[in-house]
Scaffold this motif. Structure first.
Motif, PDB file in Angstrom:
ATOM      1  N   ASP A   4    -118.967 -40.288  26.461  1.00 59.62           N
ATOM      2  CA  ASP A   4    -118.641 -39.989  25.068  1.00 59.62           C
ATOM      3  C   ASP A   4    -118.348 -38.495  24.927  1.00 59.62           C
ATOM      4  O   ASP A   4    -118.701 -37.684  25.794  1.00 59.62           O
ATOM      5  N   LYS A 101    -119.637 -43.500  20.656  1.00 55.59           N
ATOM      6  CA  LYS A 101    -119.791 -43.306  19.212  1.00 55.59           C
ATOM      7  C   LYS A 101    -118.946 -42.136  18.685  1.00 55.59           C
ATOM      8  O   LYS A 101    -118.246 -42.265  17.683  1.00 55.59           O
ATOM      9  N   GLU A 104    -115.181 -42.854  18.861  1.00 60.47           N
ATOM     10  CA  GLU A 104    -114.775 -43.723  17.751  1.00 60.47           C
ATOM     11  C   GLU A 104    -114.767 -42.959  16.433  1.00 60.47           C
ATOM     12  O   GLU A 104    -113.860 -43.136  15.611  1.00 60.47           O
ATOM     13  N   LYS A 105    -115.749 -42.106  16.242  1.00 57.04           N
ATOM     14  CA  LYS A 105    -115.815 -41.293  15.018  1.00 57.04           C
ATOM     15  C   LYS A 105    -114.591 -40.392  14.914  1.00 57.04           C
ATOM     16  O   LYS A 105    -113.984 -40.262  13.843  1.00 57.04           O
TER      17      LYS A 105
END
Length: 121
Positions: A4, A101, A104-105
């Motif tokens: 990420d 996460k 995607e944010k």
């Protein structure tokens, strides 16, 4: 397995790859090669600060992207296809390099930004 987005260096990587592609893109490259004279030494760190604030709540960014893009729109009319291509390239760079996460944010926020820009300019 991709990791990420976890720090400013990850954001810098995304922004550098993205703008390398954008500059020569047949749909939106014109904005960066002819419409606006961009000082890349200022623009890149500014964008990185923006995304760092979005993802990690650093508060390092101050600016008015809406006003900047209104000025660009006056010089060369932005159209939905320009925003769609921006999102496509931006999300492509993220997907090729990161997963999680924050990735995607960042993608979701880019879509929100494009929608707001289209409405306000």
């Amino acid at each position: 397995m991709k990791t990420d987005i976890s720090n400013k260096q990850d954001i810098v990587k995304i922004i550098l790859i993205f703008y390398d592609r954008v500059k020569s893109d047949p749909v939106i490259g014109v904005f960066f090669s002819e419409v606006v004279q961009i000082d890349w030494d200022k623009h890149i760190p500014n964008l990185c600060s923006f995304w760092e604030s979005v993802l990690f709540y650093t508060g390092n960014y101050s600016g008015s992207p809406i006003n900047t893009h209104r000025g660009i729109h006056k010089k060369y009319k932005t159209q939905p296809k320009h925003f769609a291509r921006w999102i496509e390239l931006f999300n492509q760079v993220i997907d090729e390099n990161y997963s999680g996460k924050n990735a995607e944010k960042m993608k979701n926020h880019s879509i929100s930004i494009a929608k707001v820009m289209q409405k306000k300019i």
